[in-house]
Design a protein around this motif. Structure first.
Motif: not given
Length: 254
Positions: A6, A64, A66, A69-71, A73
């Motif tokens: 996403e 963001e 994603v 479900g985890k951003e 980085k």
């Protein structure tokens, strides 16, 4: 519906001697599990920048990204990247290039070689394990790069114009081989290309980006049954629609 990837209101701004350059603006895009999504757009619209941010090699100025479900980085083995330039280590053999990511993960040597051998065979390079990059053709080098990206079992495969450096015949062969690999591995693929023909042949969906600052201005489903014929009526119809949409974006540059 659960999405594999996403992108939420993603923006990327660069500071330069000429001032602030807005490369990407308000990027919103969802990618489904196992989907093959192609991205097309005018030169300089930020396609590569977008892929680099998904890979964690660059960071959004806002918004963001994603994955599962985890951003995102930073770089991670859950994202495999294949570049247009073959990006192989010239001092390492084919199998040692493919084991590179596995080495950084700390896998034992027996496991490294077992996995690397499996993917080398998958991309059709069995028998070339001990060759060096200078001994390979352009198409073979890109097969090694794909095997290396797949060996770490990434959640998503990111491909930045991976077939742009090879001749037309080799490109067609590599496209067919990539589709077979995608079918067998069930990977989610994000594929940047300048070729509308390539996008129509490969993709489940094609995202069209605007001229800079890059935005996703259209996302077209490619519902043609597989295996596809490059010159079919359906392929030509979708090609014409994409060229028309892309042409509007090129007109804005002039």
């Amino acid at each position: 519906m659960n999405h594999k990837l996403e992108l939420r209101n993603v923006m990327r701004v660069f500071n330069s001697e000429e001032g602030v350059i807005k490369a990407l603006e308000d990027i919103n895009l969802n990618v489904k599990p196992t989907e093959f999504l192609c991205i097309i757009g005018p030169s300089g619209c930020g396609k590569t920048t977008l892929l680099r941010m998904i890979a964690g090699l660059d960071q959004p100025s806002s918004g963001e990204i994603v994955l599962d479900g985890k951003e995102v980085k930073e770089p991670s083995p859950d994202r495999g990247m294949v570049f247009q330039e073959f990006s192989l280590f010239p001092w390492r053999t084919v199998i040692k290039n493919v084991t590179f990511g596995l080495e950084t993960q700390g896998r034992d040597k027996e496991e490294q070689y077992r996995i690397a051998t499996e993917y080398i065979e998958l991309v059709g390079l069995k028998g070339f394990e001990n060759c060096y990059p200078y001994e390979l053709s352009g198409g073979m080098k890109q097969r090694v790069a794909i095997a290396r990206a797949l060996a770490t079992e990434p959640a998503i495969l990111l491909m930045d114009e991976p077939f742009g450096s090879v001749d037309a015949q080799t490109r067609n062969v590599l496209q067919e081989e990539l589709l077979e690999i995608w079918k067998r591995t069930k990977k989610t693929v994000l594929f940047v290309t300048h070729s509308v023909d390539e996008a129509v042949y490969l993709a489940d969906r094609v995202a069209v980006m605007s001229s800079r600052p890059g935005r996703v201005v259209d996302c077209m489903d490619v519902t043609i049954a597989r295996p596809r014929k490059r010159t079919s009526i359906e392929a030509n119809e979708i090609r014409e629609m994409l060229l028309m949409r892309l042409g509007l974006e090129y007109q804005k540059i002039r």
